[in-house]
Design a protein around this motif. Structure first.
Motif, PDB file in Angstrom:
ATOM      1  N   GLU A  25      24.465  89.668 105.594  1.00 13.88           N
ATOM      2  CA  GLU A  25      24.517  91.242 105.399  1.00 13.88           C
ATOM      3  C   GLU A  25      24.659  91.547 103.882  1.00 13.88           C
ATOM      4  O   GLU A  25      23.807  92.645 103.291  1.00 13.88           O
ATOM      5  CB  GLU A  25      25.568  91.915 105.969  1.00 13.88           C
ATOM      6  CG  GLU A  25      25.701  93.313 105.824  1.00 13.88           C
ATOM      7  CD  GLU A  25      24.455  94.309 106.074  1.00 13.88           C
ATOM      8  OE1 GLU A  25      24.124  95.192 105.534  1.00 13.88           O
ATOM      9  OE2 GLU A  25      23.850  94.004 107.047  1.00 13.88           O
ATOM     10  N   ARG A  26      25.242  90.984 103.182  1.00 15.87           N
ATOM     11  CA  ARG A  26      25.393  90.759 101.713  1.00 15.87           C
ATOM     12  C   ARG A  26      23.946  90.684 101.010  1.00 15.87           C
ATOM     13  O   ARG A  26      23.560  91.291 100.006  1.00 15.87           O
ATOM     14  CB  ARG A  26      26.376  89.920 101.266  1.00 15.87           C
ATOM     15  CG  ARG A  26      27.694  90.592 101.016  1.00 15.87           C
ATOM     16  CD  ARG A  26      28.786  89.772 100.369  1.00 15.87           C
ATOM     17  NE  ARG A  26      28.847  88.855 100.470  1.00 15.87           N
ATOM     18  CZ  ARG A  26      29.869  87.942 101.552  1.00 15.87           C
ATOM     19  NH1 ARG A  26      30.336  88.735 102.349  1.00 15.87           N
ATOM     20  NH2 ARG A  26      29.825  86.795 101.600  1.00 15.87           N
ATOM     21  N   ASP A 101      25.638 102.005  98.506  1.00 20.49           N
ATOM     22  CA  ASP A 101      26.105 100.821  98.749  1.00 20.49           C
ATOM     23  C   ASP A 101      25.382  99.694  98.521  1.00 20.49           C
ATOM     24  O   ASP A 101      25.642  98.566  97.774  1.00 20.49           O
ATOM     25  CB  ASP A 101      26.935 100.791 100.308  1.00 20.49           C
ATOM     26  CG  ASP A 101      27.773 101.670 100.500  1.00 20.49           C
ATOM     27  OD1 ASP A 101      28.451 102.121  99.816  1.00 20.49           O
ATOM     28  OD2 ASP A 101      27.919 101.898 101.943  1.00 20.49           O
ATOM     29  N   ASN A 102      24.084  99.593  98.891  1.00 23.93           N
ATOM     30  CA  ASN A 102      23.204  98.406  98.429  1.00 23.93           C
ATOM     31  C   ASN A 102      22.978  98.331  97.193  1.00 23.93           C
ATOM     32  O   ASN A 102      22.987  97.029  96.665  1.00 23.93           O
ATOM     33  CB  ASN A 102      21.769  98.594  99.159  1.00 23.93           C
ATOM     34  CG  ASN A 102      21.919  98.703 100.793  1.00 23.93           C
ATOM     35  OD1 ASN A 102      22.785  98.150 101.318  1.00 23.93           O
ATOM     36  ND2 ASN A 102      20.957  99.228 101.460  1.00 23.93           N
ATOM     37  N   LEU A 103      22.817  99.332  96.201  1.00 24.07           N
ATOM     38  CA  LEU A 103      22.674  99.268  94.888  1.00 24.07           C
ATOM     39  C   LEU A 103      23.678  98.754  94.276  1.00 24.07           C
ATOM     40  O   LEU A 103      23.850  97.924  93.363  1.00 24.07           O
ATOM     41  CB  LEU A 103      22.235 100.849  94.327  1.00 24.07           C
ATOM     42  CG  LEU A 103      21.916 100.606  92.920  1.00 24.07           C
ATOM     43  CD1 LEU A 103      20.699  99.993  92.415  1.00 24.07           C
ATOM     44  CD2 LEU A 103      21.697 102.185  92.189  1.00 24.07           C
ATOM     45  N   ILE A 104      24.929  99.044  94.534  1.00 23.07           N
ATOM     46  CA  ILE A 104      26.124  98.522  93.989  1.00 23.07           C
ATOM     47  C   ILE A 104      26.281  96.799  94.157  1.00 23.07           C
ATOM     48  O   ILE A 104      26.821  96.062  93.470  1.00 23.07           O
ATOM     49  CB  ILE A 104      27.492  99.049  94.542  1.00 23.07           C
ATOM     50  CG1 ILE A 104      27.301 100.689  93.625  1.00 23.07           C
ATOM     51  CG2 ILE A 104      28.782  98.471  94.356  1.00 23.07           C
ATOM     52  CD1 ILE A 104      28.458 101.771  94.303  1.00 23.07           C
ATOM     53  N   THR A 105      25.759  96.608  95.604  1.00 23.60           N
ATOM     54  CA  THR A 105      25.919  95.221  95.957  1.00 23.60           C
ATOM     55  C   THR A 105      25.010  94.450  95.112  1.00 23.60           C
ATOM     56  O   THR A 105      25.240  93.198  94.559  1.00 23.60           O
ATOM     57  CB  THR A 105      25.292  95.054  97.523  1.00 23.60           C
ATOM     58  OG1 THR A 105      26.372  95.663  98.267  1.00 23.60           O
ATOM     59  CG2 THR A 105      25.396  93.604  97.755  1.00 23.60           C
ATOM     60  N   TYR A 106      23.754  95.011  94.893  1.00 25.39           N
ATOM     61  CA  TYR A 106      22.778  94.417  93.926  1.00 25.39           C
ATOM     62  C   TYR A 106      23.228  94.106  92.503  1.00 25.39           C
ATOM     63  O   TYR A 106      23.225  93.186  91.925  1.00 25.39           O
ATOM     64  CB  TYR A 106      21.425  95.176  93.883  1.00 25.39           C
ATOM     65  CG  TYR A 106      20.582  94.701  92.806  1.00 25.39           C
ATOM     66  CD1 TYR A 106      19.961  93.486  93.077  1.00 25.39           C
ATOM     67  CD2 TYR A 106      20.000  95.515  91.792  1.00 25.39           C
ATOM     68  CE1 TYR A 106      19.126  92.947  91.951  1.00 25.39           C
ATOM     69  CE2 TYR A 106      19.319  95.042  90.761  1.00 25.39           C
ATOM     70  CZ  TYR A 106      18.610  93.732  90.779  1.00 25.39           C
ATOM     71  OH  TYR A 106      17.677  93.275  90.201  1.00 25.39           O
ATOM     72  N   LEU A 107      23.973  95.344  91.936  1.00 23.61           N
ATOM     73  CA  LEU A 107      24.284  95.160  90.614  1.00 23.61           C
ATOM     74  C   LEU A 107      25.688  94.382  90.383  1.00 23.61           C
ATOM     75  O   LEU A 107      25.804  93.674  89.682  1.00 23.61           O
ATOM     76  CB  LEU A 107      24.842  96.873  90.078  1.00 23.61           C
ATOM     77  CG  LEU A 107      23.812  97.826  90.145  1.00 23.61           C
ATOM     78  CD1 LEU A 107      24.502  99.171  89.632  1.00 23.61           C
ATOM     79  CD2 LEU A 107      22.805  97.301  88.756  1.00 23.61           C
ATOM     80  N   LYS A 108      26.380  93.997  91.543  1.00 19.29           N
ATOM     81  CA  LYS A 108      27.364  92.995  91.747  1.00 19.29           C
ATOM     82  C   LYS A 108      26.754  91.665  91.434  1.00 19.29           C
ATOM     83  O   LYS A 108      27.468  90.787  91.074  1.00 19.29           O
ATOM     84  CB  LYS A 108      28.307  93.182  92.788  1.00 19.29           C
ATOM     85  CG  LYS A 108      29.391  94.390  92.617  1.00 19.29           C
ATOM     86  CD  LYS A 108      30.200  94.453  93.998  1.00 19.29           C
ATOM     87  CE  LYS A 108      31.309  95.502  94.070  1.00 19.29           C
ATOM     88  NZ  LYS A 108      31.904  95.496  95.090  1.00 19.29           N
ATOM     89  N   SER A 109      25.971  91.603  91.992  1.00 18.93           N
ATOM     90  CA  SER A 109      25.008  90.280  92.062  1.00 18.93           C
ATOM     91  C   SER A 109      24.394  89.725  90.656  1.00 18.93           C
ATOM     92  O   SER A 109      24.070  88.593  90.514  1.00 18.93           O
ATOM     93  CB  SER A 109      23.968  90.105  93.233  1.00 18.93           C
ATOM     94  OG  SER A 109      22.872  90.788  92.843  1.00 18.93           O
ATOM     95  N   ARG A 110      24.518  90.535  89.693  1.00 16.06           N
ATOM     96  CA  ARG A 110      23.578  90.479  88.455  1.00 16.06           C
ATOM     97  C   ARG A 110      24.580  90.189  87.289  1.00 16.06           C
ATOM     98  O   ARG A 110      25.487  90.508  87.184  1.00 16.06           O
ATOM     99  CB  ARG A 110      22.718  91.810  88.136  1.00 16.06           C
ATOM    100  CG  ARG A 110      21.790  92.375  89.208  1.00 16.06           C
ATOM    101  CD  ARG A 110      20.977  91.147  89.616  1.00 16.06           C
ATOM    102  NE  ARG A 110      20.099  90.819  88.355  1.00 16.06           N
ATOM    103  CZ  ARG A 110      18.903  89.901  88.549  1.00 16.06           C
ATOM    104  NH1 ARG A 110      18.668  89.361  89.398  1.00 16.06           N
ATOM    105  NH2 ARG A 110      18.381  89.706  87.391  1.00 16.06           N
TER     106      ARG A 110
END
Length: 110
Positions: A25-26, A101-110
């Motif tokens: 999911e992440r 939520d999805n955008l924040i998940t992406y930003l956390k991965s960068r």
């Protein structure tokens, strides 16, 4: 009566399955967030520290403060995306809560 090792094995399998589903999911959320970030990439970068119209978002969640001095935490970043400010447009009518939520998940991965 169920032998304890069978019970432990069952709990381990269920837990591992849940972790794998959570990880999937992440990954899915980050992929959707990356797609959404295309709307942000004209002003922001996530690959370099280069400042464009807006600040670089590379390592955003590893910073202590945002460019405007507010804490670099999920709450502040979500508020900035939704409300805009300091020259950034508001995205509250453009992105749904799930998309943020999805955008924040992406930003956390960068």
């Amino acid at each position: 009566m169920i032998p304890i090792r069978n019970l432990v094995a069952a709990v381990t399998l269920v837990t591992a399955g849940g972790l794998a589903a959570s990880q999937a999911e992440r990954v899915r959320a980050a992929s959707n967030g990356e797609r959404l970030f295309q709307q942000c990439s004209g002003c922001h970068s996530v690959d370099t520290s280069e400042k464009r119209v807006g600040p670089s978002l590379k390592g955003l969640f590893h910073k202590h403060k945002l460019a405007n001095g507010t804490p670099a935490n999920e709450r502040s970043i979500r508020r900035k995306i939704m409300n805009g400010g300091d020259g950034m447009p508001a995205y509250e009518r453009i992105f749904s809560a799930k998309e943020v939520d999805n955008l924040i998940t992406y930003l956390k991965s960068r």
